[in-house]
Enzyme design. Structure first.
Site, PDB file in Angstrom:
ATOM      1  N   CYS A 123     -59.296  85.524 -30.636  1.00 19.21           N
ATOM      2  CA  CYS A 123     -60.160  84.361 -30.512  1.00 19.21           C
ATOM      3  C   CYS A 123     -61.448  84.541 -31.318  1.00 19.21           C
ATOM      4  O   CYS A 123     -61.429  84.383 -32.528  1.00 19.21           O
ATOM      5  CB  CYS A 123     -60.422  84.055 -29.034  1.00 19.21           C
ATOM      6  SG  CYS A 123     -60.960  82.354 -28.817  1.00 19.21           S
ATOM      7  N   GLU A 166     -53.411  87.989 -24.372  1.00 18.77           N
ATOM      8  CA  GLU A 166     -53.484  88.790 -23.140  1.00 18.77           C
ATOM      9  C   GLU A 166     -53.208  87.970 -21.879  1.00 18.77           C
ATOM     10  O   GLU A 166     -52.933  88.520 -20.822  1.00 18.77           O
ATOM     11  CB  GLU A 166     -54.838  89.506 -23.019  1.00 18.77           C
ATOM     12  CG  GLU A 166     -56.066  88.621 -23.040  1.00 18.77           C
ATOM     13  CD  GLU A 166     -56.566  88.331 -24.448  1.00 18.77           C
ATOM     14  OE1 GLU A 166     -55.791  88.514 -25.408  1.00 18.77           O
ATOM     15  OE2 GLU A 166     -57.720  87.889 -24.580  1.00 18.77           O
ATOM     16  N   HIS A 224     -55.427  83.660 -26.850  1.00 20.31           N
ATOM     17  CA  HIS A 224     -55.587  84.916 -26.106  1.00 20.31           C
ATOM     18  C   HIS A 224     -54.215  85.410 -25.661  1.00 20.31           C
ATOM     19  O   HIS A 224     -53.760  85.046 -24.575  1.00 20.31           O
ATOM     20  CB  HIS A 224     -56.465  84.690 -24.870  1.00 20.31           C
ATOM     21  CG  HIS A 224     -57.893  84.375 -25.183  1.00 20.31           C
ATOM     22  ND1 HIS A 224     -58.852  85.351 -25.330  1.00 20.31           N
ATOM     23  CD2 HIS A 224     -58.518  83.195 -25.387  1.00 20.31           C
ATOM     24  CE1 HIS A 224     -60.017  84.777 -25.613  1.00 20.31           C
ATOM     25  NE2 HIS A 224     -59.836  83.465 -25.642  1.00 20.31           N
TER      26      HIS A 224
HETATM   27  N1  GLN Z   1     -66.997  81.297 -29.199  1.00 18.28           N
HETATM   28  C1  GLN Z   1     -65.773  81.013 -29.847  1.00 18.28           C
HETATM   29  C2  GLN Z   1     -65.357  79.552 -29.706  1.00 18.28           C
HETATM   30  O1  GLN Z   1     -65.873  78.855 -28.882  1.00 18.28           O
HETATM   31  C3  GLN Z   1     -64.671  81.924 -29.361  1.00 18.28           C
HETATM   32  C4  GLN Z   1     -64.325  81.730 -27.930  1.00 18.28           C
HETATM   33  C5  GLN Z   1     -63.544  82.880 -27.351  1.00 18.28           C
HETATM   34  O2  GLN Z   1     -63.499  83.960 -27.882  1.00 18.28           O
HETATM   35  N2  GLN Z   1     -62.913  82.647 -26.217  1.00 18.28           N
HETATM   36  O3  GLN Z   1     -64.520  79.081 -30.423  1.00 18.28           O
END
Ligand code: GLN
Length: 564
Positions: free
Chosen positions: A415, A543, A541
């Site tokens: 992410c 995970e 994600h």
């Molecule tokens: N801050 C980033 C976004 O909003 C990544 C978010 C995250 O890692 N969950 O896209």
């Protein structure tokens, strides 16, 4: 059960009671188990609840777990992971507490929004109803309205899931002010449902002060007595402790809180949580719970073949090979903030045949120059840059990724980590000096990561989070394709920013491959670098979908590369 109690209350002519019953509710069809904690928090209530749910499922019962949180946040989305552990995202986009992650992993079952509720959500729905005049002029009270709405949520899950048993874990510890509403609701529900239709389990803690060298049960007794004061007689007491407790302690607890000794269970610390279900079975935990619910004979233990095979498959196998994975983030002080990442890596240990050690890399230190990326990454076999928000430590993350890319160190970006990898590539391979994400630098000349226009339009406030499960379309013959073995997979997201489509061609010309996207909407969801040992990033994600018996392919590919 004595159906009259519930019937009387639901149809009461006075307005003293408020017990809304969902349509189609059949008293006694679904039974309830409540799990609470006393003495201290952090004794593994979530893991215990997961294991109990697994054991009941193993006996053929249909199970629906629920976590009820005492805090007033409407969901877990705004919680700081450093205080409360990670935010776990369900497929339907619900942002929950990390305990839902362990329910899903132990049950190997996807859950939805009905398995998670907070006091904040209940209170806000009550206030909304009050403003609409739906309480018909009644003064709205803690009892019966807050408890009435809470019981309704428990019963909604029973009706909606058609489960044999709903297991409700109450957040917090007995004695908190915040969770009183949940405990009072549990008490009322148990009374209404009648004997044999609910089981109350209290997980308590037995102290063993080093200076004394023996176990002491007084704190546990007082904690459970607090439940008795609230009108709740626990059926089963599980005594958590560091070392096995003697029989004498169980007898003391039994005597003091009216729980038969065989229903007082000692559960000391263990290193491998995957051995826990079988251990709890040996201790007779599920048998005792089902005895209380009158279901033990109907759902007998059918040998332990399945459970043993599962335990054998997932519990950590000894191996002489060890690898070290560096995790570069900003909440590295608290393992709970990255718990699903840790679990996903652990799921790969047996399949790859390597034990994983963790190195926590504080990226603010790299950013401030307290330590170089070279030094911070020295000796690691692979680097993970996890999800995150805000600017703190980001330059440190970018330096770490650059080092991993240039030195052929396996890298997995998750992410925010994926976004940082795009920024690093843009700056150092595409000559886009100071390229950045608009999350950190809204005025950057090269906004390689930004909010997609179509998402900005969603609410006009700079975009909402894209949450939950979405399809990921995978390019044929890519590394991702090889890992996943499929051209379409479903993964879970929690982000607001994306790769800016205006820069995709430029980045790809210089060798970066976007091997997964969102189909027609050109949201880039996977990146990879051919020729590198393993350089892989996901806008999602992975995970959140990894399971003990089914490690997520992205993690598996990463750990394999680390072990090579
Ligand atoms: N801050 C980033 C976004 O909003 C990544 C978010 C995250 O890692 N969950 O896209």
């Amino acid at each position: 059960m004595d159906e009259n109690i519930l019937g009387d209350i639901a149809n009461a002519s006075t307005d003293e009671f408020y017990t809304p019953i969902p349509d189609g509710y059949k008293p006694g069809k679904t039974k309830y188990v409540f799990v609470t904690g006393s003495v201290i928090s952090g004794i593994g209530k979530g893991i215990f609840t997961s294991c109990l749910a697994k054991l009941l499922k193993d006996r053929g019962l249909k199970i629906a777990p629920m976590k009820i949180e005492a805090y007033m946040n409407v969901d877990a989305g705004t919680l700081n992971p450093y205080r409360h552990g990670e935010v776990f995202v369900l497929d339907d986009g619900t942002e929950t507490d990390m305990d839902l992650g362990s329910y899903e992993r132990f049950l190997e079952q996807n859950l939805d929004k009905n398995s998670f509720v907070t006091s904040g959500r209940i209170y806000s729905s009550i206030i909304e109803k009050e403003r609409k005049g739906l309480y018909l002029g009644r003064d709205v009270q803690f009892i019966p309205h807050v408890t009435g709405e809470t019981k309704k949520i428990f019963r909604d899950l029973a009706v909606g899931s058609k489960a044999d048993v709903v297991i409700i874990e109450v957040g917090g510890t007995v004695g908190d002010y915040e969770n009183l509403f949940a405990l009072e609701s549990a008490r009322e529900l148990m009374y209404e449902e009648g004997v044999g239709n609910a089981c109350f389990v209290n997980l308590t803690y037995i102290l063993e002060p080093h200076s004394l060298g023996e176990h002491k049960s007084k704190a546990a007794q007082l904690g459970i007595k607090r439940l008795l004061e609230l009108g709740i007689q626990p059926d089963i007491v599980v005594c958590r402790s560091e070392t096995p407790i003697p029989e004498k302690i169980k007898e003391k607890i039994s005597m003091n809180v009216n729980v038969p000794v065989k229903q007082v269970i000692g559960l000391h610390d263990t290193d491998d949580i995957y051995t826990l279900p079988l251990f709890l079975r040996e201790l007779g935990v599920d048998e005792q719970v089902l005895n209380v619910l009158g279901l033990a004979k109907k759902f007998p233990v059918n040998g332990n073949k399945k459970l043993k095979a599962w335990t054998e498959e997932v519990s950590t196998k000894p191996t002489s090979k060890e690898i070290t994975v560096g995790i570069a983030g900003k909440y590295t002080g608290l393992r709970d903030s990255y718990i699903s990442i840790i679990k996903s890596l652990e799921h790969c240990q047996n399949p790859v045949g390597a034990k994983i050690n963790f190195r926590w890399i504080e990226t603010t230190d790299v950013e401030k120059g307290k330590i170089t990326a070279l030094k911070a990454l020295d000796g690691i076999d692979g680097l993970i840059v996890p999800g995150g928000f805000g600017s703190r430590g980001t330059e440190g993350k970018i330096s770490c990724i650059k080092h991993a890319r240039e030195n052929n160190i396996p890298f997995l970006g998750l992410c925010f980590g994926f976004q940082m990898a795009v920024i690093e590539y843009a700056r150092n391979m595409c000559n886009l000096e100071n390229a950045n994400t608009t999350e950190i630098d809204p005025k950057t000349n090269y906004p390689v990561i930004c909010i997609l226009p179509e998402q900005e339009e969603v609410d006009g406030l700079g975009g909402t989070m894209r949450l939950g499960g979405y399809d990921v379309f995978i390019k044929k013959n890519s590394i991702a394709h090889k890992l996943y073995g499929s051209e379409k997979v479903r993964e879970r997201f929690r982000h607001r920013f994306n790769v800016n489509t205006n820069y995709i061609d430029q980045l790809e010309e210089k060798g970066l491959v976007f091997s997964g996207n969102a189909g027609k909407k050109r949201i880039m969801q996977i990146l990879e670098l051919p020729g590198h040992k393993f350089f892989f990033g996901t806008q999602f994600h992975p995970e959140f979908t990894s399971r003990p018996t089914k490690p997520n392919p992205a993690y598996l590919g990463f750990v394999k590369a680390c072990a090579e």
